[in-house]
Design an enzyme around this catalytic site. Sequence first.
Site, PDB file in Angstrom:
ATOM      1  N   HIS A 372      69.433  29.311  44.780  1.00 35.89           N
ATOM      2  CA  HIS A 372      68.099  29.379  43.723  1.00 35.89           C
ATOM      3  C   HIS A 372      67.875  30.615  43.194  1.00 35.89           C
ATOM      4  O   HIS A 372      67.226  30.897  42.227  1.00 35.89           O
ATOM      5  CB  HIS A 372      67.029  28.677  44.406  1.00 35.89           C
ATOM      6  CG  HIS A 372      66.500  29.145  45.500  1.00 35.89           C
ATOM      7  ND1 HIS A 372      67.071  28.934  46.948  1.00 35.89           N
ATOM      8  CD2 HIS A 372      65.690  30.278  45.837  1.00 35.89           C
ATOM      9  CE1 HIS A 372      66.365  29.559  47.895  1.00 35.89           C
ATOM     10  NE2 HIS A 372      65.462  30.247  47.164  1.00 35.89           N
ATOM     11  N   CYS A 683      79.268  19.568  36.405  1.00 34.90           N
ATOM     12  CA  CYS A 683      78.470  20.613  36.198  1.00 34.90           C
ATOM     13  C   CYS A 683      78.785  21.516  37.340  1.00 34.90           C
ATOM     14  O   CYS A 683      79.644  21.323  38.130  1.00 34.90           O
ATOM     15  CB  CYS A 683      76.988  20.386  36.336  1.00 34.90           C
ATOM     16  SG  CYS A 683      76.486  19.448  37.607  1.00 34.90           S
TER      17      CYS A 683
END
Length: 757
Positions: A372, A683
């Site tokens: 992240h 993705c």
Amino acid sequence: MKKRNVDLVCDIAELISLEEVGRDRRELLQKVVTSVAKHMMADVCSIYIYDEEEKVLTLRATQGLEPAAIGTVKLQLGEGITGRAVRELRPICVGSASQSSSYKFFPGIHEEEYEAFLTVPILRGLRRIGALVVQARDANYFTPNDVKALRAIAAQLATMIENVQLLSGARVEAEAEPQPVRRTLSENILRGRSASTGTARGKAYTLASGHAESCLLPDPESNGHTVADFELAIEKTAQQIEKLQRQTSEELADVAVLIFSAHLLILEDDQFTGRISNLIRTGTPGVKAIATVVDEYVEVFSKSKMPLIREKVLDVKDLGNRLTRNLLNETDEECDYRGQIIIAHELLPSDILKLSAENVEGFIISSGVTSHNAIICRSLGIPMVALARELADGIPDGEALLMDAEQGIVYLKPSDEVYAKYRELDAAWKVLHDAADVKEETRAKCGERVHIYANINLLSDLKPARKFKAEGVGLYRSEFPFIVRNDFPPEDEQYVIYKKLVDQMEGKTVTFRTLDIGGDKMLSYYSNVNEANPFLGMRAIRFSLRNKDIFCQQLRAFLRAGAEGNTRIMFPLVSSVDDFINARTIVYECMDELEAEGIPFSRETQLGVMMELPSAVEVVDELAAEADFLSIGSNDLIQYMLAVDRTNEQVSSLYLAHHPAILRAINRIVSAAMTLGKDVSICGDLSADPRMLPFLLGVGLRNFSIDIVNAPTVQRMVNNIAIKDAEEMADAMLDLGRISQIEAFLLERNLAPAAEA
């Protein structure tokens, strides 16, 4: 006269806002209860604060009850209507309190005069903070709208109350740790690992975890400053932070919820600024006084067992830096980090957002790079390199640096020749990534259509998505508004974010991924953050199914945002057909609720599965039959298929996208989807890998969701590939059973895999 619940929520938000809040937090709580009672036309409003160790709720502010009850009325967890609401983590609305079996009578505070009783727990995530209570003389006085309004207010109060508790609870003595010994580096070129690409130039600034001196504080022997000078520095610092908060909230509306709130809380703390003032008053030079107190707080915060306290280390250092510069009347009005490359052992997502808002040039991180953090840096356009701890610790503060985050290289004291070389490389990169070269449609050499979608992490990604002509959003990572906050964002707040995303894509497909936390994407406010193996723990769809209330709020917000748009919802880390059906059933329940409430949404919203687990690959035919679409999440698929933690430097070289098992799994997923006529996309990093693009096209993939700045490169690659040639190449690769054979095959075609970091 009607109750004004909308006005109430706005007024409370204004009361708590950084510009308006005074320094007396007890006074603020009293203002809140007064305002709530007035707007809801309630006879009583009270706030209780919860002590987690004692399991006791204590009345801390009231409008309508006897003032002497403040601090003396206490409830055990589960005791009375309020204690029960806090124990069960839900609002309780009782038409006639005296008839309730849970009612608790306190003599002398006149509570028995009020029949209608509504209490809402104040929560931070699943952690109990307190309760907000309203009461009225007339029975059955409060409505469902009142419950919603009180929940919204409780959510706003939670962070403010807990921050005050944390700051007061952190003032304990702590033994100082010795400063790390810096080693002199023997070379001027340091090699690490890329986390977010780009180049950065600037001076080294170390955010060490030990002492305030590691902040760029000026000479602590500077003298001649009075307490009045320091008070002016406080005022100027507060103005700068408030301005920064407003600016950040405008630019990063989805994730910048009061990210600078801790700065002002510390600045307003009399034990912080008051101690500095006392040191100055007794003869300590102003700059040294600031450094001394900042150092004390850093030591206390960094040694705390509470993660929420340790998170304040950067805040207090930054505050000390600003106070010092303002005390010295430095010409840099903003006191920001422009021209600085931050070196840190670890950073929180909120730290990255703060430093980005303060114009940092780049990051050098000396712990494992979490996915992240890397994703946020990419979205913000900030280069990040991961270096070994001994290398990062050896970089002197103030050293001139040049970062090549594309290759993971850091140059110390770069020469003129190195600077010149990177100016040329930067110019070449701009040419390769020129949005003007992107065509509206992407086609293979043979003319077959290929679709390029954007990965969206923050709302700020929408501008480049439009600039690079994305055909839609193939993946919206919805966890980022959760990760950087101090609490789960409520449904209405999520709806505003998702609606902006849908509106700005102007009718193009938007694919929402439900909350994907766990692994290296943890929420500090979620109670189960310390799992033995978080990558195999309570993450993604498992978390959502276990926490249905949180899941439903997000699903309702998705559905509402897509009422007039072209939206889809997909579930991450699905391991079985049962996972998907359970999640789909909850979506249908949310649809029924919205319909009953008369809230617009689309029944045609498609529901899909992210293919990331070996178990999902084994039942892909059944999943393809149930789901509306499939999306291959290549990063996690590789990680779980190969049992390799991609954030672990010890085994990251084993994380291979060209492993034969990965190639065969992708082929199997695509074949299953195509057989049933279901849409399938890919993705993750693999979706834009130029080495593997021919294979992906060859197995039948036509939908690619990528970091959209790579669109020019991907489109040019696709333009030069004939589908027939790609199919032949894919067939040949699928026949190979060894990694070495595939590497040799790619090498023959000038598509050799790059060395893994």
